[in-house]
Design a protein around this motif. Structure first.
Motif, PDB file in Angstrom:
ATOM      1  N   SER A  76       0.831  -1.199   0.000  1.00 37.61           N
ATOM      2  CA  SER A  76       0.000   0.000   0.000  1.00 37.61           C
ATOM      3  C   SER A  76       0.869   1.254   0.000  1.00 37.61           C
ATOM      4  O   SER A  76       2.059   1.210   0.323  1.00 37.61           O
ATOM      5  CB  SER A  76      -0.898   0.001   1.239  1.00 37.61           C
ATOM      6  N   LYS A  77       0.235   2.385  -0.333  1.00 37.73           N
ATOM      7  CA  LYS A  77       0.952   3.660  -0.295  1.00 37.73           C
ATOM      8  C   LYS A  77       1.445   3.972   1.108  1.00 37.73           C
ATOM      9  O   LYS A  77       2.534   4.529   1.286  1.00 37.73           O
ATOM     10  CB  LYS A  77       0.041   4.775  -0.804  1.00 37.73           C
ATOM     11  N   ASP A  78       0.668   3.595   2.099  1.00 39.64           N
ATOM     12  CA  ASP A  78       1.059   3.839   3.480  1.00 39.64           C
ATOM     13  C   ASP A  78       2.293   3.030   3.849  1.00 39.64           C
ATOM     14  O   ASP A  78       3.215   3.544   4.508  1.00 39.64           O
ATOM     15  CB  ASP A  78      -0.102   3.497   4.412  1.00 39.64           C
ATOM     16  N   GLU A  82       5.317   4.637   2.177  1.00 44.68           N
ATOM     17  CA  GLU A  82       5.726   5.886   2.821  1.00 44.68           C
ATOM     18  C   GLU A  82       6.457   5.607   4.129  1.00 44.68           C
ATOM     19  O   GLU A  82       7.445   6.276   4.453  1.00 44.68           O
ATOM     20  CB  GLU A  82       4.509   6.777   3.062  1.00 44.68           C
ATOM     21  N   LYS A  83       6.012   4.625   4.897  1.00 36.63           N
ATOM     22  CA  LYS A  83       6.701   4.255   6.128  1.00 36.63           C
ATOM     23  C   LYS A  83       8.097   3.720   5.823  1.00 36.63           C
ATOM     24  O   LYS A  83       9.061   4.014   6.539  1.00 36.63           O
ATOM     25  CB  LYS A  83       5.884   3.218   6.902  1.00 36.63           C
TER      26      LYS A  83
END
Length: 421
Positions: free
Chosen positions: A264-266, A269-270
């Motif tokens: 996922s995008k999340d 990003e993490k």
């Protein structure tokens, strides 16, 4: 004498590089071959996926199999240098640990190598969209019946052959038939990986800065040890950068038997936020600009002592699931295929057991040593504990410790089995 033998037939389960390599080797040995692959179509034009390192032995073995040997040069970049370095997470600087200027690998994209191998086979050899279901060995041990489901029609077909080759990867269903208690071992870390395509802007700020920070890109395989795992960086043809970051973490819960997953995008990003605390900015920018990075859980298994049963034989990751730190998975698969082909050519189908016994005797010891070496190397570079040594510290490591990181230290690094000479 060879021409008087009846033409034997092999059924290969798995149409990845191991399977199509095996098809070539067995066809060269005079066998009829059919490959069953559950994927519906060939992986043409695959933009994502991974790079790989092809060693000089594999390159020589592949050349007579393919219709256009020059494509091995066209679709690869030479990796003549192995560069082991470390990164200071606070100062954001790197320094060399050791360097091998006699490294002799080719950097290729997985899809490019698969494509030239596949397109050098007759179209009818690989049956796409055919899911392996089961097999049975005849009472007299002279044949094997394989069942597969045609995914497009949902019908089940049967194919009878003299030999079943398991090239169905580290989660091999065929291997589980004989070794139901044999488990994969999670390494303790996963790999974030991706390929940055910069062909539309070769003079971008990101690329210029990266090549300044890694000046030998295009001919070097960079290994980088950081405060949180280690990374790999090298260039592929057509202006693409292949990168990998191994991070220690608990075992992920992937669906089915897959060892890779989209993220996922999340999650991305993490990962990028964490990368900024570990790697130099030039490397992190490459990660940020990569489309569709993915997560790959790293597994191996304890080495097998047996690679065949009656007229069923294991090759590639089905025979020796291995972590990637020796650069061996693809190269072992190609070598397995070549050795199996020569053993079958030598003994003929009439002495199939002798052929498979010789294949096993050649490959099982090599596989054991390379799997264990690669496992150990991964733990050293990830700074995970080993019972016989302290954690590797790139700041205090002496020359001997650093030189031990080189890939050429893997057992049988450039060995060619005598049956192939």
């Amino acid at each position: 004498m060879k021409n008087s033998r009846r033409k034997a037939k092999a059924v290969i389960v798995g149409g990845s590089i191991a399977g199509v390599s095996c098809a070539h080797a067995l066809i060269a040995a005079g066998w009829d071959v059919v490959v069953l692959e559950k994927t519906s179509t060939p992986p043409e034009g695959c933009a994502t996926g991974a790079g790989l390192g092809l060693d000089s032995v594999s390159e020589k073995l592949i050349q007579p199999w393919i219709t256009q040997p020059e494509l091995l040069q066209v679709l690869s970049l030479p990796m003549t240098i192995e560069h082991e370095q470390a990164t200071d997470a606070d100062k954001k600087i790197t320094w060399t640990l050791t360097r091998d200027d006699n490294f002799n690998y080719k950097a290729m994209h997985w899809a490019d190598l698969h494509r030239i191998l596949y397109h050098s086979l007759s179209p009818e050899v690989v049956l796409w969209g055919h899911l392996f279901v089961s097999f049975s060995i005849s009472d007299d041990k002279r044949s094997v019946k394989v069942q597969a489901k045609v995914l497009q029609t949902d019908e089940t077909i049967e194919i009878v052959g003299d030999l079943l080759v398991s090239a169905d990867g580290c989660h091999s269903a065929i291997r589980k038939t004989f070794l139901p208690d044999h488990k994969l071992r999670y390494s303790g870390y996963c790999a974030w990986r991706g390929v940055l395509d910069y062909s539309d802007n070769p003079q971008s700020e990101t690329v210029v800065a990266l090549k300044k920070a890694y000046p030998d890109l295009g001919k070097t395989n960079y290994f980088d040890i950081g405060s949180d795992g280690h990374a790999i960086l090298y260039e592929l043809i057509n202006k693409r950068i292949n990168w990998i970051w191994y991070r220690n973490q608990t075992e992920p819960d992937f669906k089915g038997n897959s060892v890779t997953t989209k993220v996922s995008k999340d999650m991305i990003e993490k990962m990028l936020t964490a990368a900024e605390k570990v790697w130099i900015p030039e490397f992190v920018k490459v990660m940020r600009e990569t489309k569709e990075p993915f997560l790959n859980a790293i597994y191996d298994s304890d080495p097998l002592e047996q690679l065949y049963w009656d007229n069923v034989v294991l090759i590639g990751d089905a025979a020796h699931p291995i972590s990637p730190h020796g650069g061996r998975s693809t190269n072992m698969s190609i070598l397995d295929a070549a050795v199996l082909g020569k053993c079958l050519e030598k003994w003929g189908v009439e002495k199939l057991s002798s052929a498979l016994q010789e294949y096993q005797s050649i490959r099982v010891v090599v596989a054991r040593e390379q799997v264990l070496f690669s496992r150990r190397m991964g733990r050293i570079k990830q700074r995970l504990p080993l019972p016989d040594r302290e954690l590797f510290d790139p700041v205090t490591a002496d020359q001997k410790e650093c030189e031990a990181l080189r890939l050429r230290n893997i057992p049988y690094f450039c060995d060619v089995p005598s049956i192939l000479i």
